[in-house]
Design an enzyme around this catalytic site. Structure first.
Site, PDB file in Angstrom:
ATOM      1  N   LEU A   8       0.846  -1.191   0.000  1.00 40.20           N
ATOM      2  CA  LEU A   8       0.000   0.000   0.000  1.00 40.20           C
ATOM      3  C   LEU A   8       0.884   1.245   0.000  1.00 40.20           C
ATOM      4  CD1 LEU A   8      -2.698  -1.121   2.608  1.00 40.20           C
ATOM      5  CD2 LEU A   8      -2.641  -1.485   0.128  1.00 40.20           C
ATOM      6  N   GLY A  11      -1.054   6.627   0.113  1.00 41.18           N
ATOM      7  CA  GLY A  11      -1.354   7.687   1.074  1.00 41.18           C
ATOM      8  C   GLY A  11      -0.705   9.013   0.710  1.00 41.18           C
ATOM      9  N   THR A  79      -7.730   1.829   3.209  1.00 39.38           N
ATOM     10  CA  THR A  79      -6.839   0.691   2.956  1.00 39.38           C
ATOM     11  C   THR A  79      -7.575  -0.504   2.366  1.00 39.38           C
ATOM     12  OG1 THR A  79      -7.136   0.072   5.274  1.00 39.38           O
ATOM     13  CG2 THR A  79      -5.161   1.356   4.714  1.00 39.38           C
ATOM     14  N   ASP A 102       5.123   2.518   4.074  1.00 46.87           N
ATOM     15  CA  ASP A 102       5.714   3.399   5.083  1.00 46.87           C
ATOM     16  C   ASP A 102       6.115   2.645   6.347  1.00 46.87           C
ATOM     17  OD1 ASP A 102       3.208   2.866   6.065  1.00 46.87           O
ATOM     18  OD2 ASP A 102       2.579   4.958   6.270  1.00 46.87           O
ATOM     19  N   HIS A 366      50.318  17.386  -3.354  1.00 45.13           N
ATOM     20  CA  HIS A 366      49.770  18.679  -2.948  1.00 45.13           C
ATOM     21  C   HIS A 366      49.073  19.396  -4.104  1.00 45.13           C
ATOM     22  CE1 HIS A 366      53.056  18.166   0.026  1.00 45.13           C
ATOM     23  NE2 HIS A 366      53.859  18.073  -1.012  1.00 45.13           N
ATOM     24  N   ASN A 380      56.427  11.504  -9.907  1.00 38.20           N
ATOM     25  CA  ASN A 380      56.260  12.491  -8.846  1.00 38.20           C
ATOM     26  C   ASN A 380      55.622  13.736  -9.447  1.00 38.20           C
ATOM     27  OD1 ASN A 380      57.221  13.293  -5.876  1.00 38.20           O
ATOM     28  ND2 ASN A 380      57.461  15.062  -7.216  1.00 38.20           N
ATOM     29  N   ALA A 383      53.617  20.103  -6.536  1.00 41.77           N
ATOM     30  CA  ALA A 383      52.490  20.910  -6.068  1.00 41.77           C
ATOM     31  C   ALA A 383      52.053  21.895  -7.145  1.00 41.77           C
ATOM     32  CB  ALA A 383      52.887  21.654  -4.799  1.00 41.77           C
TER      33      ALA A 383
END
EC number: 2.7.7.23
Length: 461
Positions: A8, A11, A79, A102, A366, A380, A383
């Protein structure tokens, strides 16, 4: 046995105060209706019928792949009326299990036991089996009425109950099982002479008594199984119950949670041995953590696989990634979909990746953006390195071969390839392929202007 399940879901959910139908509100990352359908599927039914009404088209379009038969209840008349809409699609000799969309935490073992209760007698004398519970606070729920022999003969909804009935602690969960033939006899006889003016499914109990159909009950072992959701407070309460159960299951299998009350799972989490999860972590979709993984605080992992011995440091976000053994990620890293790390890689703070494939031992420690890039072994990345992968229309790939060293503040304008063991000088903008084993840089001459004075602010009048 032919098993037909009716869910159900028609609702309105007025107390949610939402434009979203109640059954589409999420618990543990999934709509309420999805939870109930997935539980129903574990019973291997012949069909699952979902009764929809309020917001029906929104429900169907939001969940297009649910393996269900959609049944429209044009008017929400109660219902009993809702179940009646499904009956033309169900054979007379089928067993019908009625669930509510629910009530999301109902357990499959409980439902299996209820089905067995409905089959204990000869089908010619079929049983109506009800799932009931004893609650300290039964407010808002229908009460079970028994006679002096302890037999159920009625259910009274709270709005129709007097004070004596309201003091009863035993409630009806809304879950029942019986033969379809029974429902086809009883449902057309329902009356709407009640406070709500609706056709209650609970009225079939009185009709079963009149027809001398045996009524049996099964008491839910856990009260949360029968708890419904009518408002956001109840949704939050069941969310915490679901999360606590998930946390307990993980800890029983060898994971350590720094605080089970500050852990959120919104999907499936599979952990190896000796996994450690710090506070405020969110796991969404399917996440796999290998043996000995450590997840720092405030991390979010979505559809991620981590190999053994990986560590994700604080405040990192990973999505759609596959990480091999012994990798270190973060803090404050963002790994987006398509990222793959081979073993012993490092992604450091404020590094973002997307469709980035790292071979063994490669590091970006970084402040970098690495998108649409293939990196070889032992690279490598300095940054501030950026792969410039988008020309405004199309994405282009960068290839960085084994052993490359990229100096800080480098821009790699794709498509471009950096040859093995090459070195790129800091501050370079690389627009053409870089030969292997050589130093490549883009130079701009440094200049000093002697005697230059900084501007001075004038005093205002």
């Amino acid at each position: 046995m032919n098993l037909q399940i009716i869910i159900l879901a028609a609702g309105q959910g007025k107390r949610m105060y939402s434009d979203t139908p109640k059954v589409l509100h999420h618990l543990a990352g999934k709509p309420l209706l999805t939870h109930v359908v997935e539980t129903a599927q574990q019973l291997n039914p012949d069909a699952i019928h979902v009764i929809y009404g309020h917001g029906g088209e929104q429900i169907k379009s939001s969940l297009p792949n649910l393996p269900v038969h959609w049944v429209h209840q044009a008017e929400q008349l109660g219902t009993g009326h809702a179940v009646l809409q499904a009956m033309p699609h169900i054979p007379d000799d089928a067993y019908v299990l009625v669930l509510s969309a629910d009530v999301p935490l109902i357990q499959v073992g409980t439902l299996q036991s209820l089905i067995e209760c409905s089959q204990r007698q000869n089908p010619d004398h079929s049983v109506l089996a009800l799932l009931v519970a004893e609650l300290e606070n039964p407010s808002g729920l229908g009460r079970i009425i028994r006679n002096n022999q302890g037999e159920i003969y009625s259910i009274v909804e709270e709005k129709d109950a007097n004070e004596q009935v309201k003091n009863i602690k035993e409630i009806y969960s809304g879950v029942c099982c019986t033969l379809a033939n029974n429902l086809k006899k009883w449902l057309p006889q329902l009356s709407n002479s009640n406070a709500q003016g609706e056709y209650y499914l609970t009225e079939i109990i009185s009709l079963a008594v009149q027809n001398k159909t045996p009524i049996t009950s099964l008491t839910a072992k856990n009260s949360f199984e029968v708890q419904g959701i009518n408002n956001r407070q109840q949704l939050q309460q069941l969310e915490r119950i679901w999360q606590q159960r998930a946390a307990n299951q993980l800890m029983e299998k060898g994971a350590t949670l720094a605080d089970a009350n500050r852990f959120d799972l919104r999907g499936e989490l599979y952990c190896g041995k000796d996994v450690y999860i710090d506070i405020n972590c969110i796991f969404t979709g399917t996440v796999v953590l290998g043996n000995g993984c450590k997840i720092g605080p405030n991390c979010s992992l979505t559809n991620v696989t981590l190999g053994d011995g990986c560590e994700v440091y604080a405040n990192s976000v990973l999505e759609g990634c596959h990480i091999a053994n012994d990798c270190h990620i973060g803090p404050f890293a963002r790994l987006r979909s398509g990222t793959q790390l081979a073993s012993h890689c490092k992604i450091g703070n404020f590094v973002e990746t997307k469709k980035a494939i790292f071979d063994e031992g490669t590091k970006a420690s970084h402040l970098s953006y690495l998108g649409d890039v293939l990196l070889g072994k032992n690279v490598n990345v300095g940054a501030g390195t950026i792969t410039c992968n988008y020309d405004g229309v199309n994405k282009h790939q960068t290839i960085i071969e084994d052993g490359v060293f990229i100096g800080s503040d480098t821009q790699l304008v794709a498509p471009v390839t950096v040859g093995a063991n090459a070195t790129i000088g800091a501050g370079s903008t690389i627009r053409r392929n870089v030969p292997p084993d050589e130093l490549t840089l883009t130079e701009s001459r440094q200049k000093t202007i002697y005697g230059w004075k900084r501007p001075v602010k004038r005093e205002r009048d």
